[in-house]
Enzyme design. Sequence first.
Site, PDB file in Angstrom:
ATOM      1  N   TYR A 286       0.858  -1.177   0.000  1.00 29.57           N
ATOM      2  CA  TYR A 286       0.000   0.000   0.000  1.00 29.57           C
ATOM      3  C   TYR A 286       0.899   1.233   0.000  1.00 29.57           C
ATOM      4  CZ  TYR A 286      -4.105   2.842   0.956  1.00 29.57           C
ATOM      5  OH  TYR A 286      -5.124   3.750   0.848  1.00 29.57           O
TER       6      TYR A 286
ATOM      7  N   VAL B  99     -18.208  -1.533   0.253  1.00 30.49           N
ATOM      8  CA  VAL B  99     -18.424  -0.245  -0.405  1.00 30.49           C
ATOM      9  C   VAL B  99     -19.628  -0.338  -1.335  1.00 30.49           C
ATOM     10  CG1 VAL B  99     -17.484   1.439  -2.025  1.00 30.49           C
ATOM     11  CG2 VAL B  99     -16.021   0.505  -0.240  1.00 30.49           C
TER      12      VAL B  99
ATOM     13  N   TYR C 267     -11.997   2.852  -7.974  1.00 28.49           N
ATOM     14  CA  TYR C 267     -11.525   3.023  -6.606  1.00 28.49           C
ATOM     15  C   TYR C 267     -10.886   1.758  -6.050  1.00 28.49           C
ATOM     16  CZ  TYR C 267     -15.828   0.574  -5.160  1.00 28.49           C
ATOM     17  OH  TYR C 267     -16.829  -0.345  -4.987  1.00 28.49           O
TER      18      TYR C 267
ATOM     19  N   GLY D  94      -8.963  -2.375  -7.413  1.00 28.28           N
ATOM     20  CA  GLY D  94      -8.535  -3.259  -8.494  1.00 28.28           C
ATOM     21  C   GLY D  94      -8.405  -4.680  -8.007  1.00 28.28           C
ATOM     22  N   MET D  95      -9.530  -5.266  -7.604  1.00 27.27           N
ATOM     23  CA  MET D  95      -9.486  -6.597  -6.990  1.00 27.27           C
ATOM     24  C   MET D  95      -8.897  -7.651  -7.912  1.00 27.27           C
ATOM     25  SD  MET D  95     -12.964  -6.814  -4.679  1.00 27.27           S
ATOM     26  CE  MET D  95     -14.109  -6.428  -5.995  1.00 27.27           C
TER      27      MET D  95
END
Length: 349
Positions: free
Chosen positions: A70, A172, A261, A263-264
């Site tokens: 991250y 979300v 939001y 990018g799985m």
Amino acid sequence: MVRELASSGPFPDLVSPPFRAVVYEQQGPMDAITRVVEVPPVLVKENDVCVRMLAAPINPYDINSIEGVYPVRPQLPAVGGREGVGEVHLVGPAVKDLSPGDLVIPSPLSFWTWQTYIVKDQSVWQKIDKNSPIEYAATISINPPTALRMLKDFTSLEPGDSIMQNGATSMVGRCLIQIAKSRGIHSINIIRDRSGSDEAKEALKKLGAEEVFTESQLEIKNGDLKEPALGLNCVGGNTASLVMKFFEVFVLGWGGTMVTYGGMSKKPITVSTSSFILKDLSLRGFWLHKWMSSNDVTGCRRMIDHLLELVQDGNLKYETELVPFSDFHIALDKSLGKLGSHPKQVLKF
């Protein structure tokens, strides 16, 4: 990582109780490098607040930070966790706006919520309504604000307008459905083709989703809703490409916007040239950390209060699983997907 005990001048020393914390000293696989340690009492200075933590979630955000993938990471060694809720245990002599018994959350977000007591300056704590459900107060600062900001910040949506999103079963995604509904905005939702998809559709419709499609149903045109002006993407890769194709053929009118939001799939987004030329499609991105760092604390706190009001009014619901802090590693395995699919894990201290 802890503050040494020392004299605090004319005031008697105030100290926290001894406590436990989840710490890590390097970046890497979370299940391999985190450990629960005992921490001795910490000095409470005159502007400090000692908070007894009540609950804190394990977010993908936290896992990625600890793994080092991250973009925002704390200085090491560090205590895990960024969200959470606690009760004021004691305050320094200069603290005026907080008192023992107040319910508080960290605001702005920082790194250190996975511990049984926390001592920090009064400026980092936001007092919230004591009637706020603990599991919601602990999880109100990341996913619900992401949903709210994307609905408000990219295009002007009016009651009767529509949005479209993939990853609709995510937290979300569920928040988006409900916040949109509370504003009179319709939602078209896309989920993966998988076992249990019919049950997932019904669950989303109970939250207020007008339409729910699996990825294989994207060729179906909905003729009952207005063309969405806003698309929301948290998957990327092939799923995002399918969504873009659906947008181009059926949905987004001239000047539509798609906001990414997440990018799985960990794969890039491919967009056709015609989406830009014939639709004037805008591709945008959203990162909550950037939004919060660019806005004043007062505005962020008003937003949190608004979201907690939606919770108390029954207009915002999502599933969590409270897990005793003593079972941290079980909650971690569930969060990492080692034990199948589970609701968001929330540590209860």
